[in-house]
Scaffold this active site. Structure first.
Site, PDB file in Angstrom:
ATOM      1  N   ASP A 327       0.816  -1.209   0.000  1.00  0.00           N
ATOM      2  CA  ASP A 327       0.000   0.000   0.000  1.00  0.00           C
ATOM      3  C   ASP A 327       0.853   1.265   0.000  1.00  0.00           C
ATOM      4  OD1 ASP A 327      -2.624   1.464   0.550  1.00  0.00           O
ATOM      5  OD2 ASP A 327      -1.384   2.109   2.236  1.00  0.00           O
ATOM      6  N   GLU A 381       1.040  -0.494  -5.221  1.00  0.00           N
ATOM      7  CA  GLU A 381       0.049   0.572  -5.338  1.00  0.00           C
ATOM      8  C   GLU A 381       0.809   1.883  -5.511  1.00  0.00           C
ATOM      9  OE1 GLU A 381      -3.613   2.862  -3.155  1.00  0.00           O
ATOM     10  OE2 GLU A 381      -1.663   2.564  -2.244  1.00  0.00           O
TER      11      GLU A 381
END
Length: 671
Positions: A327, A381
């Site tokens: 993330d 990401e």
């Protein structure tokens, strides 16, 4: 050093070769340092086996790293939460501390903390490598918990290997997966939601919010305890049972891992753990994330690398996760965190703002993960599109298998918000959906959890708005709903058919889940109304949500078994702006889109390879909420062009707001 392969493959990168080589040198030098200190990367990443609470049979051993501490005591109900000599930790070399305790004094289920003293202060802390943390229902205070495994978990997935060509991801949050107003459990997810995912055809589940986090509403992105399974959803064994069952169903499970920052909390997290602000994080302003109100790791310290690399290894080996979606790594890649940065040219990537320590950590993590499990999946990401991110390490890349194509959902939102579909430009659509480097795989998606959060809107809500509340039953007639259902299907089909590697959908969005996601908080009266999934809408035979679910299932199964299976390149056949028709091919599959809301076309001729064709998927099928304007049993034959005998054409009927996939069956044409 020779020119990196991925630079050779992209001539536009050649002016920045010195900066790229500097990054690679930084990684190679760090890897040599690790080998000199720890022996190899594998030994360095065994930190979770050295630190934390360990069951030694007749006793427990606890080790902690706290170099600034002067004294550390284990405290809990067993000593009235007060330091005493019996529970004092012994200082070892290199800032490590240790204690061994009889099981007569410390038992399974006991709650405990560390009381750490430093020069000029002290504080209660949870062990940094602790694997079990629970929250008191009344006081809301978190404590570490002794968690003794009663026998080893019986895994039944020894022969499991992810089948991810292509990767089709179902992004899910266990806690909000119930239809009831509550926090759902791992076991309930396994029993009630996993069968839905298997039926829908997805081959990978991406689980959010697994690492423990103090604030439920953070969606799991403000992590406090990196090695602890969030106890809101159940026990570690129940998570293992869920993953084991997914594997038995042929479904891989990856974790949404958060190594880009950490929650500031001190009692629950790593903030000022040993009294210093710089133990795990950068000191001063660089240690504070300006947008996320969180702490930024110092990836230049060996102890931090050991902590994070060990965390990767722990989740793979102990829980059989098949990989990770990392993330927020745009924040890691650059000293400016990517904030208010456009990334409009290659010079924006290589201008001295790169964080070489963070880039090295990500490369080390990919190297380690794929050494532990060669079939592991890693996804970045990253909204910046950093070159080489999902290229192989041996090619000079960072080593991720995929990058999330984050510009695609932003593009669709912009199209819906700023342009009526009468004015949608198919050249722009095709161009935006095809934006990726040939050598790097991406995961495309029309919307994820980000687009469903409170303050934003899902695609279906943007398309139909308030009519969703009283016009989604079969008896109601609504042009708005008809338009919304048609475009919802076309947007998803255009996204998946142009994807270069994989596709992602967030839980419930496949059937057009209404409204937004809003976790219980003071501002909404601690309500769970919007922190759940209303599966009954999809299951109800008299509601139109079933049409979107039926289409998504057919689309995903066809992607898995057909047009995405070999990841063939896309070639534009007819991108006609005036007609709003977009036609392209992948191998023997031809994708036909008519975005015009009013114009249907008869005998629309397109250049194709000779043969016969059949319809595989049609958004206008009544099973998908369409009008049944296409005869799907019809076999189409190519015709020679009248003025060019070496070319062939196919003549099609293409209804307005309809998309179709044709498969070419090589055969002698009939003229």
């Amino acid at each position: 050093m020779d020119t990196p392969v991925f630079v050779k493959n992209d001539p536009w990168l050649q002016p920045f070769e010195p900066a790229i080589k500097k990054r690679i040198d930084h990684y190679n030098n760090r890897l040599e340092d690790i080998k000199a200190i720890f022996g190899d990367l594998d030994q360095m990443s065994d930190g979770y086996d050295f630190y934390g609470l360990k069951d030694l049979g007749d006793k427990y051993q606890l080790r902690e790293w706290a170099p600034n501490a002067t004294e550390i005591f284990l405290v809990g109900d067993f000593n009235d939460w007060k330091p005493n000599e019996k529970f004092r930790l012994t200082k070892m070399d290199f800032g490590n501390w240790e204690i061994t305790i009889s099981k007569e004094l410390l038992k399974h289920g006991d709650l405990f903390k560390l009381h750490i003293f430093w020069q000029g202060g002290d504080g209660m802390r949870l062990p940094s490598y602790i694997n079990r943390v629970v929250q008191d229902e009344h006081t809301k205070i978190f404590s570490a918990q002794v968690w003794t495994r009663h026998g080893e978990f019986k895994w039944e997935d020894q022969d499991f290997k992810p089948s991810v060509d292509p990767i089709l991801i179902y992004e899910a949050h266990v806690g909000m997966s119930s239809e009831e107003h509550k926090v759902n459990s791992f076991t309930e997810f396994k029993n009630d939601v996993l069968p839905r995912i298997a039926k829908a055809g997805y081959n990978t589940i991406q689980l959010m919010a697994i690492q423990e986090h103090p604030y439920y509403g953070s969606f799991g992105y403000h992590v406090s305890n990196f090695f602890a399974v969030s106890s809101r959803f159940g026990t570690p064994e129940e998570l293992k049972d869920l993953i084991n069952e997914a594997h038995k169903n042929g479904i891989a499970v990856i974790m949404d891992i958060v190594h880009s920052h950490a929650v500031k909390n001190e009692i629950e997290g790593l903030g000022r753990f040993d009294g210093t602000s710089y133990q795990y994080f950068h000191d001063g302003g660089r240690g504070e994330h300006p947008a996320w109100d969180s702490k930024c790791f110092n990836y230049g310290k060996n102890e931090v690398l050991r902590f994070l690399l060990s965390n990767c290894k722990y989740w793979i080996q102990e829980f059989h996760f098949d990989g990770f979606r990392f993330d927020g790594i745009t924040s890691m890649l650059y000293l400016h965190h990517g904030l208010e940065y456009s990334f409009s040219s290659y010079s924006d990537y290589f201008n001295g703002t790169e964080d070489y320590d963070a880039l090295t950590y990500l490369t080390l993590a990919n190297r380690l993960i794929h050494r532990i499990n060669p079939n592991a999946i890693t996804i970045a990401e990253d909204m910046s599109g950093y070159p080489g991110l999902s290229d192989k390490i041996e090619n000079g890349g960072i080593g991720f298998d995929y990058r999330l194509s984050m510009g695609v959902p932003d593009f669709w939102i912009k199209m819906i918000k700023e342009h009526s579909d009468e004015n949608w430009n198919v050249s722009r659509i095709f161009h935006e959906l095809m934006q990726h480097r040939a050598a790097e795989k991406v995961v495309s998606y029309a919307e994820s959890h980000d687009q469903a959060l409170v303050g934003d809107k899902t695609i279906i809500f943007r398309l139909v708005d308030k009519e969703m509340y009283d016009k989604m039953d079969l008896a109601s007639q609504s042009l708005v709903i008809d338009r919304g259902i048609a475009l919802h299907k076309m947007i998803r089909l255009a996204t998946i058919t142009t994807s270069h590697g994989g596709y992602l959908n967030f839980m419930g969005n496949e059937f057009g889940h209404p409204e937004w996601i809003d976790f219980p908080r003071e501002g909404n009266g601690w309500s769970y109304k919007h922190a759940r999934r209303q599966w009954g809408l999809m299951d109800h035979p008299d509601l139109k949500f079933k049409y979107l679910a039926n289409f998504d299932r057919a689309m995903v199964h066809l992607a898995k078994d057909g047009f995405l299976s070999n990841n063939e390149p896309c070639y534009g056949i007819a991108i006609n702006e005036a007609d709003q028709v977009m036609i392209f091919k992948r191998g023997n599959y031809y994708m036909v889109f008519n975005f015009s809301p009013t114009n249907s076309y008869t005998d629309y001729g397109i250049f194709v390879d000779p043969g016969k064709f059949k319809v595989l998927l049609n958004t206008d099928n009544p099973e998908f909420g369409g009008f049944g304007s296409i005869d799907e049993s019809y076999i189409y034959y190519t015709e020679r062009m009248p003025y060019n005998k070496d070319q062939y054409q196919l003549k099609l009927y293409i209804p307005a707001r309809t998309a179709m996939i044709f498969e070419r069956i090589p055969a002698k044409s009939v003229y």
